[in-house]
Design a protein around this motif. Structure first.
Motif, mmCIF file in Angstrom:
data_model
loop_
_atom_site.group_PDB
_atom_site.id
_atom_site.type_symbol
_atom_site.label_atom_id
_atom_site.label_comp_id
_atom_site.label_asym_id
_atom_site.label_seq_id
_atom_site.Cartn_x
_atom_site.Cartn_y
_atom_site.Cartn_z
ATOM 1 N N GLN A 39 16.236 -9.176 13.141
ATOM 2 C CA GLN A 39 15.195 -8.544 13.960
ATOM 3 C C GLN A 39 15.140 -7.041 13.692
ATOM 4 O O GLN A 39 14.061 -6.466 13.538
ATOM 5 N N MET A 40 16.289 -6.401 13.619
ATOM 6 C CA MET A 40 16.334 -4.962 13.347
ATOM 7 C C MET A 40 15.783 -4.669 11.954
ATOM 8 O O MET A 40 15.001 -3.738 11.768
ATOM 9 N N TRP A 41 16.183 -5.443 10.964
ATOM 10 C CA TRP A 41 15.756 -5.214 9.593
ATOM 11 C C TRP A 41 14.258 -5.456 9.442
ATOM 12 O O TRP A 41 13.554 -4.695 8.768
ATOM 13 N N ASP A 42 13.761 -6.504 10.077
ATOM 14 C CA ASP A 42 12.352 -6.868 9.946
ATOM 15 C C ASP A 42 11.427 -5.761 10.449
ATOM 16 O O ASP A 42 10.386 -5.508 9.849
ATOM 17 N N GLY A 43 11.814 -5.088 11.514
ATOM 18 C CA GLY A 43 10.951 -4.060 12.085
ATOM 19 C C GLY A 43 11.289 -2.643 11.671
ATOM 20 O O GLY A 43 10.628 -1.692 12.118
ATOM 21 N N ALA A 44 12.279 -2.463 10.819
ATOM 22 C CA ALA A 44 12.763 -1.114 10.510
ATOM 23 C C ALA A 44 11.700 -0.239 9.855
ATOM 24 O O ALA A 44 11.498 0.911 10.256
ATOM 25 N N ALA A 45 11.006 -0.731 8.851
ATOM 26 C CA ALA A 45 10.012 0.096 8.148
ATOM 27 C C ALA A 45 8.876 0.481 9.093
ATOM 28 O O ALA A 45 8.440 1.640 9.105
ATOM 29 N N GLU A 46 8.407 -0.461 9.879
ATOM 30 C CA GLU A 46 7.325 -0.152 10.824
ATOM 31 C C GLU A 46 7.776 0.875 11.860
ATOM 32 O O GLU A 46 7.068 1.852 12.139
ATOM 33 N N ARG A 47 8.957 0.686 12.416
ATOM 34 C CA ARG A 47 9.465 1.618 13.424
ATOM 35 C C ARG A 47 9.632 3.018 12.842
ATOM 36 O O ARG A 47 9.225 4.008 13.445
ATOM 37 N N LEU A 48 10.208 3.096 11.660
ATOM 38 C CA LEU A 48 10.427 4.401 11.042
ATOM 39 C C LEU A 48 9.113 5.101 10.686
ATOM 40 O O LEU A 48 8.978 6.316 10.877
ATOM 41 N N THR A 49 8.134 4.364 10.162
ATOM 42 C CA THR A 49 6.860 5.009 9.839
ATOM 43 C C THR A 49 6.151 5.474 11.105
ATOM 44 O O THR A 49 5.558 6.554 11.123
#
Length: 125
Positions: free
Chosen positions: A22-32
């Motif tokens: 779950q953390m990995w899946d949303g990491a790029a979206e959260r960071l952008t």
């Protein structure tokens, strides 16, 4: 190993792997999202400082874009933006003018939003 102990360890492993996914899946979206919000704050903060070295530095940080969506690249940009945010936050806390206080409120709002973005599904808080 007793079957109940194996089942417990397997359940814990599955839970941890699920949280990691779950953390990995949303990491790029959260960071952008976070980088975009931080850049907006830094851009506004650059205006408060004006044509000083700090103002130009914040302005340069605010101009960045997240063209490379590798997690490591996004995290590096995020870390650099947070250094700028810390400096900006210290400045607006020191000042008493309405523009600085309004920006301070926006900074606190973004910090709260960042914490919300990091919450995992099923989080009790």
């Amino acid at each position: 190993v007793h079957p109940a102990a194996r089942a417990g360890e397997l359940s814990l492993s599955a839970l941890l792997l699920g949280l990691l996914a779950q953390m990995w899946d949303g990491a790029a979206e959260r960071l952008t999202q976070e980088n975009r919000a931080l850049r907006a704050l830094l851009s506004e903060g650059a205006g408060l400082w004006g044509e000083t070295a700090q103002g130009r530095w914040l302005g340069e940080l605010a101009k960045g874009v997240d063209a490379d969506l590798k997690i490591s690249t996004l995290e590096a940009a995020n870390a650099e933006l947070k250094v700028g945010l810390i400096a900006l936050h210290a400045e607006v806390e020191r000042r008493t003018d309405p523009a600085a206080k309004a920006l301070e409120a926006k900074i606190w709002s973004e910090l709260a939003a960042g914490a919300e973005r990091r919450k995992l599904a099923g989080s009790p808080v």
